[in-house]
Design a protein around this motif. Sequence first.
Motif, PDB file in Angstrom:
ATOM      1  N   SER A 164       1.066  -1.601   0.181  1.00  0.00           N
ATOM      2  CA  SER A 164       0.056   0.069   0.166  1.00  0.00           C
ATOM      3  C   SER A 164       1.104   1.438  -0.420  1.00  0.00           C
ATOM      4  O   SER A 164       0.783   1.525   1.086  1.00  0.00           O
ATOM      5  N   PRO A 165       1.403   1.276  -0.818  1.00  0.00           N
ATOM      6  CA  PRO A 165       2.261   2.942  -1.167  1.00  0.00           C
ATOM      7  C   PRO A 165       1.694   3.966  -0.972  1.00  0.00           C
ATOM      8  O   PRO A 165       0.384   4.136  -1.120  1.00  0.00           O
ATOM      9  N   ALA A 166       1.461   5.347  -0.270  1.00  0.00           N
ATOM     10  CA  ALA A 166       1.077   6.342  -0.059  1.00  0.00           C
ATOM     11  C   ALA A 166       2.365   7.516  -1.526  1.00  0.00           C
ATOM     12  O   ALA A 166       3.222   7.226  -1.803  1.00  0.00           O
ATOM     13  N   CYS A 167       1.040   7.779  -2.406  1.00  0.00           N
ATOM     14  CA  CYS A 167       1.290   9.135  -3.109  1.00  0.00           C
ATOM     15  C   CYS A 167       1.226  10.384  -2.894  1.00  0.00           C
ATOM     16  O   CYS A 167       0.054  10.426  -2.364  1.00  0.00           O
ATOM     17  N   TYR A 168       1.921  11.423  -3.121  1.00  0.00           N
ATOM     18  CA  TYR A 168       1.436  12.506  -2.902  1.00  0.00           C
ATOM     19  C   TYR A 168       2.284  13.340  -3.922  1.00  0.00           C
ATOM     20  O   TYR A 168       2.838  13.500  -4.760  1.00  0.00           O
ATOM     21  N   LEU A 169       0.932  14.500  -4.680  1.00  0.00           N
ATOM     22  CA  LEU A 169       0.676  14.521  -5.993  1.00  0.00           C
ATOM     23  C   LEU A 169       1.388  16.185  -5.450  1.00  0.00           C
ATOM     24  O   LEU A 169       0.813  17.055  -4.937  1.00  0.00           O
ATOM     25  N   LEU A 170       2.254  17.196  -6.227  1.00  0.00           N
ATOM     26  CA  LEU A 170       2.790  18.756  -5.223  1.00  0.00           C
ATOM     27  C   LEU A 170       3.601  19.369  -6.754  1.00  0.00           C
ATOM     28  O   LEU A 170       3.860  18.553  -7.757  1.00  0.00           O
ATOM     29  N   SER A 171       2.785  20.455  -7.258  1.00  0.00           N
ATOM     30  CA  SER A 171       3.843  21.006  -8.222  1.00  0.00           C
ATOM     31  C   SER A 171       4.971  21.284  -8.618  1.00  0.00           C
ATOM     32  O   SER A 171       5.603  21.973  -6.338  1.00  0.00           O
ATOM     33  N   LEU A 172       5.542  21.948  -8.593  1.00  0.00           N
ATOM     34  CA  LEU A 172       7.116  22.578  -8.655  1.00  0.00           C
ATOM     35  C   LEU A 172       6.629  23.555  -7.556  1.00  0.00           C
ATOM     36  O   LEU A 172       8.154  23.589  -7.168  1.00  0.00           O
ATOM     37  N   ASP A 173       5.905  24.822  -8.441  1.00  0.00           N
ATOM     38  CA  ASP A 173       5.412  25.795  -7.695  1.00  0.00           C
ATOM     39  C   ASP A 173       5.536  25.719  -5.982  1.00  0.00           C
ATOM     40  O   ASP A 173       6.278  26.071  -5.006  1.00  0.00           O
ATOM     41  N   GLU A 174       4.637  24.692  -6.010  1.00  0.00           N
ATOM     42  CA  GLU A 174       4.805  24.486  -4.595  1.00  0.00           C
ATOM     43  C   GLU A 174       5.705  23.999  -3.361  1.00  0.00           C
ATOM     44  O   GLU A 174       6.673  23.616  -2.369  1.00  0.00           O
ATOM     45  N   ILE A 175       6.766  23.041  -4.452  1.00  0.00           N
ATOM     46  CA  ILE A 175       7.924  22.399  -3.887  1.00  0.00           C
ATOM     47  C   ILE A 175       9.423  23.032  -4.068  1.00  0.00           C
ATOM     48  O   ILE A 175      10.254  22.961  -2.825  1.00  0.00           O
ATOM     49  N   ARG A 176       9.005  24.510  -4.647  1.00  0.00           N
ATOM     50  CA  ARG A 176      10.440  25.996  -4.503  1.00  0.00           C
ATOM     51  C   ARG A 176       9.697  26.528  -3.390  1.00  0.00           C
ATOM     52  O   ARG A 176      10.231  27.268  -2.798  1.00  0.00           O
ATOM     53  N   GLN A 177       8.303  26.316  -2.982  1.00  0.00           N
ATOM     54  CA  GLN A 177       8.068  27.389  -1.678  1.00  0.00           C
ATOM     55  C   GLN A 177       7.980  26.671  -0.316  1.00  0.00           C
ATOM     56  O   GLN A 177       8.619  26.747   0.615  1.00  0.00           O
ATOM     57  N   LEU A 178       7.928  25.041  -0.842  1.00  0.00           N
ATOM     58  CA  LEU A 178       8.961  23.784   0.604  1.00  0.00           C
ATOM     59  C   LEU A 178      10.358  24.356   0.744  1.00  0.00           C
ATOM     60  O   LEU A 178      10.305  23.749   1.646  1.00  0.00           O
ATOM     61  N   MET A 179      11.182  24.433   0.100  1.00  0.00           N
ATOM     62  CA  MET A 179      12.027  23.637   0.202  1.00  0.00           C
ATOM     63  C   MET A 179      13.060  24.054   1.218  1.00  0.00           C
ATOM     64  O   MET A 179      12.870  26.021   1.142  1.00  0.00           O
ATOM     65  N   VAL A 180      14.221  24.313   1.241  1.00  0.00           N
ATOM     66  CA  VAL A 180      14.651  24.233   2.383  1.00  0.00           C
ATOM     67  C   VAL A 180      16.518  24.347   1.816  1.00  0.00           C
ATOM     68  O   VAL A 180      16.380  23.424   0.668  1.00  0.00           O
ATOM     69  N   ARG A 181      17.105  25.147   2.093  1.00  0.00           N
ATOM     70  CA  ARG A 181      18.672  24.595   1.687  1.00  0.00           C
ATOM     71  C   ARG A 181      19.365  24.922   3.209  1.00  0.00           C
ATOM     72  O   ARG A 181      19.437  25.249   3.845  1.00  0.00           O
ATOM     73  N   ASP A 182      20.548  23.806   2.605  1.00  0.00           N
ATOM     74  CA  ASP A 182      21.471  23.114   3.854  1.00  0.00           C
ATOM     75  C   ASP A 182      22.188  24.477   4.325  1.00  0.00           C
ATOM     76  O   ASP A 182      22.893  25.368   3.707  1.00  0.00           O
ATOM     77  N   PRO A 183      21.751  24.818   5.553  1.00  0.00           N
ATOM     78  CA  PRO A 183      22.442  25.710   6.361  1.00  0.00           C
ATOM     79  C   PRO A 183      24.047  26.145   6.710  1.00  0.00           C
ATOM     80  O   PRO A 183      24.122  27.207   6.556  1.00  0.00           O
ATOM     81  N   GLY A 184      24.840  24.691   5.775  1.00  0.00           N
ATOM     82  CA  GLY A 184      26.111  24.742   6.016  1.00  0.00           C
ATOM     83  C   GLY A 184      26.440  25.143   7.662  1.00  0.00           C
ATOM     84  O   GLY A 184      27.688  25.244   7.672  1.00  0.00           O
ATOM     85  N   THR A 185      25.540  24.807   8.540  1.00  0.00           N
ATOM     86  CA  THR A 185      26.729  24.981   9.874  1.00  0.00           C
ATOM     87  C   THR A 185      27.053  23.479   9.722  1.00  0.00           C
ATOM     88  O   THR A 185      28.280  23.595  10.554  1.00  0.00           O
ATOM     89  N   ARG A 186      26.982  22.541   9.446  1.00  0.00           N
ATOM     90  CA  ARG A 186      27.185  21.375  10.082  1.00  0.00           C
ATOM     91  C   ARG A 186      28.677  20.956   8.649  1.00  0.00           C
ATOM     92  O   ARG A 186      29.819  20.725   9.034  1.00  0.00           O
ATOM     93  N   SER A 187      28.110  20.933   6.836  1.00  0.00           N
ATOM     94  CA  SER A 187      28.914  21.409   6.290  1.00  0.00           C
ATOM     95  C   SER A 187      30.655  22.727   5.859  1.00  0.00           C
ATOM     96  O   SER A 187      31.419  22.123   5.088  1.00  0.00           O
ATOM     97  N   GLY A 188      29.534  23.855   6.727  1.00  0.00           N
ATOM     98  CA  GLY A 188      31.028  24.588   6.455  1.00  0.00           C
ATOM     99  C   GLY A 188      31.318  25.226   5.151  1.00  0.00           C
ATOM    100  O   GLY A 188      31.742  26.361   5.190  1.00  0.00           O
ATOM    101  N   LYS A 189      30.362  24.946   4.608  1.00  0.00           N
ATOM    102  CA  LYS A 189      30.286  25.121   2.488  1.00  0.00           C
ATOM    103  C   LYS A 189      29.255  26.344   2.231  1.00  0.00           C
ATOM    104  O   LYS A 189      28.821  27.185   3.011  1.00  0.00           O
TER     105      LYS A 189
END
Length: 150
Positions: free
Chosen positions: A88-113
């Motif tokens: 019983s897989p579960a599927c979630y349909l999201l638009s690219l616009d929604e993904i861009r609104q919800l995405m986060v960026r690596d804060p760099g605190t661990r990686s130091g990049k």
Amino acid sequence: MSNERQLTGNAGVYHVARELSRHGWNVMLTVRNARGADLYAVSQCERIVQPIQVKAHSAKPNDVRLGLQPDALVTPWWVFVAHALSDSPACYLLSLDEIRQLMVRDPGTRSGKPDAQRAFWFDRRFCTPASDRERIDAREAWTRLGDPGR
């Protein structure tokens, strides 16, 4: 790519194709591991064509890496498949616009990049059943793609 990841990806793509077909869409699969959409959902009159990117996970989803330049992403619809290898897989349909609104960026605190090397990510909890951030409105929301009968 490991064999298990490939099987999970295949299971996810074929599950999405099945669900789209059940909802009245014609489905065309693309070449696996090609850049861009994994499949195209086409309305019965062929006036609506929806390119779809599929991200499948065998168990609880992982965060999805969107890369360093999320503006370069072009596939307008994404389907996240949780528990792709289960009965019983579960599927979630999201638009690219929604993904861009919800995405986060690596804060760099661990990686130091520096900023230019810090990737963008989509949080797995949006597509994890019963999580505190689950996008219930996107779960099995096949109607978000439009009316395939038109």
